[in-house]
Design an enzyme around this catalytic site. Structure first.
Site, PDB file in Angstrom:
ATOM      1  N   SER A 119       0.824  -1.207   0.000  1.00  0.00           N
ATOM      2  CA  SER A 119       0.000   0.000   0.000  1.00  0.00           C
ATOM      3  C   SER A 119       0.854   1.251   0.000  1.00  0.00           C
ATOM      4  O   SER A 119       0.364   2.335  -0.297  1.00  0.00           O
ATOM      5  CB  SER A 119      -0.876   0.036   1.253  1.00  0.00           C
ATOM      6  OG  SER A 119      -1.586  -1.150   1.410  1.00  0.00           O
ATOM      7  N   HIS A 140      -1.708  -3.056  -6.815  1.00  0.00           N
ATOM      8  CA  HIS A 140      -2.331  -2.732  -5.537  1.00  0.00           C
ATOM      9  C   HIS A 140      -3.847  -2.885  -5.607  1.00  0.00           C
ATOM     10  O   HIS A 140      -4.543  -2.058  -6.190  1.00  0.00           O
ATOM     11  CB  HIS A 140      -1.942  -1.297  -5.132  1.00  0.00           C
ATOM     12  CG  HIS A 140      -2.451  -0.890  -3.794  1.00  0.00           C
ATOM     13  ND1 HIS A 140      -2.891   0.377  -3.514  1.00  0.00           N
ATOM     14  CD2 HIS A 140      -2.615  -1.601  -2.643  1.00  0.00           C
ATOM     15  CE1 HIS A 140      -3.289   0.429  -2.263  1.00  0.00           C
ATOM     16  NE2 HIS A 140      -3.134  -0.752  -1.717  1.00  0.00           N
ATOM     17  N   GLU A 152      -4.422  -0.319  -8.559  1.00  0.00           N
ATOM     18  CA  GLU A 152      -3.365   0.616  -8.969  1.00  0.00           C
ATOM     19  C   GLU A 152      -2.191  -0.206  -9.508  1.00  0.00           C
ATOM     20  O   GLU A 152      -1.749  -1.157  -8.849  1.00  0.00           O
ATOM     21  CB  GLU A 152      -2.902   1.463  -7.775  1.00  0.00           C
ATOM     22  CG  GLU A 152      -3.901   2.538  -7.345  1.00  0.00           C
ATOM     23  CD  GLU A 152      -3.472   3.291  -6.083  1.00  0.00           C
ATOM     24  OE1 GLU A 152      -3.720   4.501  -6.012  1.00  0.00           O
ATOM     25  OE2 GLU A 152      -2.915   2.670  -5.161  1.00  0.00           O
ATOM     26  N   ASN A 190      -4.125   5.737  -1.242  1.00  0.00           N
ATOM     27  CA  ASN A 190      -3.732   5.753   0.166  1.00  0.00           C
ATOM     28  C   ASN A 190      -3.215   7.103   0.624  1.00  0.00           C
ATOM     29  O   ASN A 190      -3.316   7.448   1.794  1.00  0.00           O
ATOM     30  CB  ASN A 190      -2.689   4.669   0.435  1.00  0.00           C
ATOM     31  CG  ASN A 190      -3.358   3.418   0.965  1.00  0.00           C
ATOM     32  OD1 ASN A 190      -3.949   3.438   2.038  1.00  0.00           O
ATOM     33  ND2 ASN A 190      -3.321   2.365   0.196  1.00  0.00           N
TER      34      ASN A 190
END
Ligand SMILES: NC(=O)c1ccc[n+]([C@@H]2O[C@H](COP(=O)([O-])OP(=O)(O)OC[C@H]3O[C@@H](n4cnc5c(N)ncnc54)[C@H](O)[C@@H]3O)[C@@H](O)[C@H]2O)c1
Length: 282
Positions: A119, A140, A152, A190
């Site tokens: 992350s 991700h 991602e 994130n």
């Protein structure tokens, strides 16, 4: 680069089991590895339950579910973890991921793609000591992986464009919506979402409101899950590691400072749903 035929997922926790489910559901023979046999047992039950729900909702036939489950191999033996694509979803620690990728590189052909579900850890740093760093890439997924559409795809400095393309194509094959993100701390989601947790923890630390009230208010204002319920879903330990890594990457920028409340939860082993207790009890 040829289409990927086989998948391996390393780490059978919150994210790994969901990614493995996606693989078998979409026709890929998938190896799921974990050091902890109990995690693998739990993962098998959760994957069967996840596919079972799809059958109940008429999104999958019982035959397709059985065929998917037959594609899954679970193991604690790293030496059999060989595949075209290996996605790691182990603890959010650079040293652990480095060692794992080096072990996997020794066991696999140089063209095996090594993807990380990290992350927050920089893909460039992750790839640096790995033989053939051009096959290291960020992939991700979001929690719960079988449901959330976004993936991602992150290229580090060394990542070959064909590797990122192949991972993007696979994400589409898994029914996901891939988005390319630069190799910046926390990538896109994130980085933005961090403040949802950090600021809510500050509110509780400063006794502005109890955590249940913060959850209730934010849910009433339109967020699907309040920050504390969400941290329990993510894993309080994982969420704390991600904040800590981002705090370091942004050179101790105060806006990413990890919370003492969260540190205490981690120390106490109250890691959220996966341990039966986090901010709430399950
Ligand atoms: N939890 C989330 O919501 C979420 C979302 C997106 C990405 N991620 C990322 O995914 C990764 C995994 O997070 P998680 O929440 O699934 O963690 P988790 O704690 O639920 O599971 C991690 C699993 O990895 C296993 N493990 C640890 N070290 C290992 C090793 N060396 N080899 C094999 N297995 C090992 C553990 O036994 C455990 O089963 C982290 O990098 C995290 O940042 C998490």
């Amino acid at each position: 680069m040829n289409e990927m035929q086989t998948l391996a997922v390393v780490g059978a926790g919150t994210m790994g089991l969901g990614i493995a489910q996606l693989g078998i559901q979409h026709g890929l023979p998938t190896i799921l590895f974990d050091l902890n046999p109990a995690a693998l047992e739990k993962a098998q039950v959760a994957i069967a339950a996840g596919l079972g729900k799809l059958v109940e909702r008429n999104k999958l036939t019982a035959e397709a579910r059985d065929a998917a489950l037959a594609r899954l191999t679970v193991t604690t033996d790293l030496s059999i973890v060989q595949a075209d694509l290996i996605i790691e979803a182990v603890v959010e620690r650079l040293d652990v991921k480095h060692q794992l990728f080096q072990e996997l590189a020794a066991l696999n052909k140089p063209t095996t793609i090594l993807a990380s579900n990290t992350s927050s850890l920089p893909i460039t740093q992750l790839a640096a000591p790995v033989p053939h760093p051009e096959r290291v890439v960020g992939m991700h997924f979001f929690n719960p992986a079988p449901i959330m559409p976004l993936v991602e795809v992150i290229s580090g400095v060394a990542t070959a464009p064909a590797v990122a393309d192949a991972v993007e194509a696979l994400a589409r094959r898994l029914g996901k919506t891939p988005v390319r993100a630069a190799d910046a701390p926390g990538f896109i989601v994130n980085r933005v979402a961090r403040h949802y947790y950090v600021e809510s923890l500050k509110i509780v630390e400063e006794q502005v409101a109890p955590f249940e009230v913060v959850d209730e208010l934010l849910e009433a204002s339109g967020f699907k899950m309040g920050p504390f319920r969400l941290m329990d879903l993510i894993g309080v330990d994982t969420n704390f590691s991600v904040t800590s890594a981002m705090f370091a990457s942004f050179h101790q920028d105060a806006k990413f400072r990890p919370s003492r409340i969260q540190q205490q939860k981690v120390d106490a082993g109250h890691h959220g749903r996966k341990t039966g207790r986090g901010f709430y009890t399950y």
